[in-house]
Each structure stands twice: as structure tokens, then as C-alpha cells.
Scaffold this active site. Structure first.
Site, PDB file in Angstrom:
ATOM      1  N   TRP A 101      -8.092  -1.842 -11.573  1.00  0.00           N
ATOM      2  CA  TRP A 101      -8.436  -1.790 -12.996  1.00  0.00           C
ATOM      3  C   TRP A 101      -7.855  -0.465 -13.499  1.00  0.00           C
ATOM      4  O   TRP A 101      -8.518   0.573 -13.453  1.00  0.00           O
ATOM      5  CB  TRP A 101      -9.951  -1.791 -13.192  1.00  0.00           C
ATOM      6  CG  TRP A 101     -10.637  -3.057 -12.825  1.00  0.00           C
ATOM      7  CD1 TRP A 101     -10.991  -4.069 -13.656  1.00  0.00           C
ATOM      8  CD2 TRP A 101     -11.090  -3.465 -11.504  1.00  0.00           C
ATOM      9  NE1 TRP A 101     -11.615  -5.069 -12.954  1.00  0.00           N
ATOM     10  CE2 TRP A 101     -11.679  -4.728 -11.647  1.00  0.00           C
ATOM     11  CE3 TRP A 101     -11.036  -2.873 -10.223  1.00  0.00           C
ATOM     12  CZ2 TRP A 101     -12.225  -5.412 -10.547  1.00  0.00           C
ATOM     13  CZ3 TRP A 101     -11.563  -3.540  -9.149  1.00  0.00           C
ATOM     14  CH2 TRP A 101     -12.154  -4.813  -9.319  1.00  0.00           C
ATOM     15  N   GLY A 257       2.933   8.307   3.767  1.00  0.00           N
ATOM     16  CA  GLY A 257       4.059   8.878   3.029  1.00  0.00           C
ATOM     17  C   GLY A 257       3.611  10.011   2.102  1.00  0.00           C
ATOM     18  O   GLY A 257       4.338  10.987   1.922  1.00  0.00           O
ATOM     19  N   ASP A 258       2.425   9.888   1.545  1.00  0.00           N
ATOM     20  CA  ASP A 258       1.909  10.931   0.646  1.00  0.00           C
ATOM     21  C   ASP A 258       1.660  12.226   1.421  1.00  0.00           C
ATOM     22  O   ASP A 258       2.010  13.322   0.961  1.00  0.00           O
ATOM     23  CB  ASP A 258       0.587  10.497  -0.006  1.00  0.00           C
ATOM     24  CG  ASP A 258       0.685   9.147  -0.687  1.00  0.00           C
ATOM     25  OD1 ASP A 258       1.811   8.747  -1.052  1.00  0.00           O
ATOM     26  OD2 ASP A 258      -0.362   8.486  -0.848  1.00  0.00           O
TER      27      ASP A 258
HETATM   28  P1  AMP Z   1       6.292   5.306   5.752  1.00  0.00           P
HETATM   29  O1  AMP Z   1       5.804   5.549   4.364  1.00  0.00           O
HETATM   30  O2  AMP Z   1       5.724   4.091   6.410  1.00  0.00           O
HETATM   31  O3  AMP Z   1       7.782   5.392   5.877  1.00  0.00           O
HETATM   32  O4  AMP Z   1       5.701   6.508   6.616  1.00  0.00           O
HETATM   33  C1  AMP Z   1       5.793   7.840   6.176  1.00  0.00           C
HETATM   34  C2  AMP Z   1       5.818   8.747   7.378  1.00  0.00           C
HETATM   35  O5  AMP Z   1       4.630   8.547   8.140  1.00  0.00           O
HETATM   36  C3  AMP Z   1       6.944   8.480   8.348  1.00  0.00           C
HETATM   37  O6  AMP Z   1       8.122   9.162   7.974  1.00  0.00           O
HETATM   38  C4  AMP Z   1       6.378   9.016   9.638  1.00  0.00           C
HETATM   39  O7  AMP Z   1       6.530  10.407   9.693  1.00  0.00           O
HETATM   40  C5  AMP Z   1       4.894   8.698   9.512  1.00  0.00           C
HETATM   41  N1  AMP Z   1       4.552   7.437  10.202  1.00  0.00           N
HETATM   42  C6  AMP Z   1       4.360   6.210   9.652  1.00  0.00           C
HETATM   43  N2  AMP Z   1       4.062   5.284  10.608  1.00  0.00           N
HETATM   44  C7  AMP Z   1       4.050   5.958  11.771  1.00  0.00           C
HETATM   45  C8  AMP Z   1       3.780   5.594  13.144  1.00  0.00           C
HETATM   46  N3  AMP Z   1       3.456   4.344  13.516  1.00  0.00           N
HETATM   47  N4  AMP Z   1       3.857   6.567  14.090  1.00  0.00           N
HETATM   48  C9  AMP Z   1       4.151   7.848  13.756  1.00  0.00           C
HETATM   49  N5  AMP Z   1       4.396   8.247  12.501  1.00  0.00           N
HETATM   50  C10 AMP Z   1       4.359   7.332  11.523  1.00  0.00           C
END
Ligand code: AMP
Length: 310
Positions: A101, A257-258
Site C-alpha cells: 500500500w 544488495g542493500d
Molecule cells: P544480489 O542482490 O542477489 O546480487 O546479492 C547482493 C550481494 O549479496 C552479492 O553481491 C553477494 O555479495 C551477496 N550474496 C547474495 N547471495 C549470496 C550467497 N548465497 N552467498 C554469499 N553471498 C551472497
């Protein structure tokens, strides 16, 4: 003191905990990034730029910001709007469903509050961050004004940082998002794209492909996130691949990612190299995904970051 401004929306989060009970907290991409930056780098002045209402939940949201030592002087109080809200429901198979919302939230009005005075104060800052979600939330009629203000900041020497977080349901259609993203790519000094976001919009499927895609925009620093795969970066035209350790017990990838963005930018603002900043950012994201929800408990997060070399 270095400083950074995060423009966007923080929402009220509700999570079902039973037939008629809910747990309430606060989350939103730029807010999440601000929290993780400030937790790791207390010496960086970290501001959220947004609008909330004059209601009690808005008061509580501001209290939460203060609890995370986030500067709220640019969180404006709209006379008759309230914060956006979303509900997380988990079905019998464990699949999560989000209901929002936020179409009439106070944060959509943020540009109205960005007077010349305010923009002048940002102009003495170091970084100005916004995301694809921030762009989607800004009212369409105010986007031209937003770009003028962003341009002013860039001309004043503030580094413009963009994460092209793409949420299809916030846009009328893909073309509308692409038109705004194009402007963001052109103005940015630092880009923090995730492969997934660009795959949906532009059909770019690999981290290297994302770097290629970004090349024509001449962005100084590009950091490409790709889940558990390696992070690929380009700094002043030099590309590098950074290995990260995949997490085995992933609990909830919300805000990975944040967290990455916030810690990466904090590390850069405090003088770390791209390589060191990526390692710290990947560690932070790896910790966050081992906890449920967008914001991991502070003590557990900081202790794990200390182990990671912060
Ligand atoms: P994403 O938004 O899914 O690309 O993830 C952002 C960041 O989170 C990546 O660049 C990694 O540094 C970390 N990350 C996400 N998933 C994993 C995972 N399964 N194992 C370790 N780091 C992860």
C-alpha cells in the site's frame, strides 16, 4: 566528516505471525543501505532524504532512524500523507508474498520538499544515492525537477550513486523505467547494478555483460552484484573479478544488495580501495542473508563484521 545522502522511501513492514497477529517493523532499500553503512562506519554522517507523515507510525519510524544514528533533518513531515506499508505473508510451502500500500505515500512527494536551500546543503556533501525504486516512487510530474536537482549536485562535485533496483510493479511499463534509468546511467559517478535487475530490463545475463552494457555511459566506478557469484568491478576503465565465499545456510536474501551498497559506499568514503570495499560489502551481505528480514540484529551483525575484518 564525510557525508552521504540516501534519497528514497522507508515503509512500515507488517509480517503475519498468526491468524490475527502481526509483527511490525520498518524497511525500504535506501533506508536498509543507510543502516548498514552507519553501523559499520559511524564516522560517516549518513542522512535519509524522504517524507513521512505526522502520524504515530511516522514518529516511530523516525525514532528507529535515530536508534540507528541516521540523520533525519531531511526526513520531511507531510501535512496529510502517511508512510507506505507492505505485508509479508508466507504460504504453506514457505513461499513469501508481498502486498503493498504505497501508491499514495508521503515519500512520493519528496521532490516538493527539495527547496533550493535544501539542495544547497546537499551540495557540500560527498555522495548522493538513489535507486531504481527511489525513481519509481517519485511522482512522474516531479521527475524533471528531480533530475535538475541531481544535475546541480553533480555540478557541485557531489558523487552521484545509482543502484538500478528494478521493481516492475512500480512502473507503468518497462519503457518508462528504461527512460528514467537511462538518465540515471548518464549522470552517475558510481553504479551498483545487480545482474538480475538488468537481465529483466535489458536481457543482459552476466556480470561481464553488465560491465559491457555500462561502458558507453563512461561511469567512473561500476560494481556488479550477482548473488553468490563473484562480484565484478570496473574502476577508471580497469575491470576486476572479486571472489566471494558463498553462504550455505541462506535464511532470507531480502536486502542483501542493500547491505552490500551501504557497506561498499561507507568503505569507499573512508578511503578503502575498491577491492577492500567489495570484500567488506560481500561479508556484510553474507551476514544479512543468514537472518530473517531486511535488518539483521545489530549485535550479531557487528560481531560477524568484526570477524570479517572490519
Ligand atoms: P544480489 O542482490 O542477489 O546480487 O546479492 C547482493 C550481494 O549479496 C552479492 O553481491 C553477494 O555479495 C551477496 N550474496 C547474495 N547471495 C549470496 C550467497 N548465497 N552467498 C554469499 N553471498 C551472497
Amino acid at each position: 566528516m564525510k557525508n552521504i545522502y540516501f534519497l528514497g522511501e522507508c515503509m512500515v513492514e507488517l509480517r503475519s505471525t498468526g491468524e490475527s497477529t502481526m509483527h511490525q517493523s520498518f524497511a525500504g532499500d535506501v533506508y536498509n543501505s543507510a543502516v548498514y553503512l552507519k553501523r559499520c562506519f559511524s564516522e560517516v554522517a549518513t542522512s535519509v532524504v524522504s517524507a513521512v507523515g505526522k502520524d504515530k507510525l511516522s514518529d516511530k519510524m523516525l525514532e528507529r532512524f535515530h536508534g540507528e544514528n541516521i540523520d533525519t533533518q531531511f526526513v520531511f513531515r507531510h501535512e496529510n500523507k502517511a508512510p507506505g506499508l507492505y505485508l509479508i505473508e508466507t504460504d504453506d510451502t514457505g513461499e513469501r508474498r508481498f502486498t503493498y500500500w504505497r501508491n499514495d505515500s508521503a515519500a512520493r512527494k519528496i521532490v516538493e520538499f527539495l527547496s533550493d536551500d535544501v539542495v544547497e546543503q546537499f551540495a557540500s556533501g560527498d555522495m548522493f544515492f538513489f535507486s531504481g525504486i527511489s525513481l519509481a516512487v517519485i511522482e512522474q510530474s516531479k521527475r524533471t525537477q528531480f533530475w535538475q536537482k541531481a544535475e546541480q549536485l553533480k555540478n557541485a562535485g557531489v558523487k552521484v550513486v545509482f543502484d538500478p533496483n528494478y521493481r516492475a510493479r512500480l512502473w507503468k511499463n518497462e519503457q518508462e523505467a528504461k527512460t528514467e534509468f537511462e538518465k540515471a546511467f548518464r549522470i552517475s559517478d558510481v553504479l551498483l547494478p545487480g545482474v538480475e535487475d538488468l537481465a529483466v530490463l535489458y536481457g543482459v545475463e552476466t556480470a561481464e555483460g553488465v560491465l559491457e552494457f555500462c561502458k558507453p555511459y563512461g561511469v567512473e566506478e561500476v560494481i556488479v552484484k550477482n548473488g553468490p557469484e563473484s562480484v565484478v568491478t570496473s574502476e577508471a576503465g580497469v575491470s576486476q573479478r572479486h571472489d566471494i565465499i558463498p553462504v550455505k545456510n541462506v535464511v532470507d536474501t531480502t536486502s542483501a544488495g542493500d547491505a552490500f551498497d551501504g557497506v561498499y559506499l561507507g568503505a569507499r568514503l573512508t578511503g578503502r580501495t575498491v577491492t577492500d570495499a567489495v570484500q567488506l560489502a560481500a561479508s556484510a551481505a553474507g551476514i544479512v542473508i543468514q537472518h530473517p528480514g531486511a535488518i539483521a540484529p545489530k549485535a550479531a551483525f557487528l560481531s560477524a563484521m568484526a570477524d570479517a575484518g572490519l
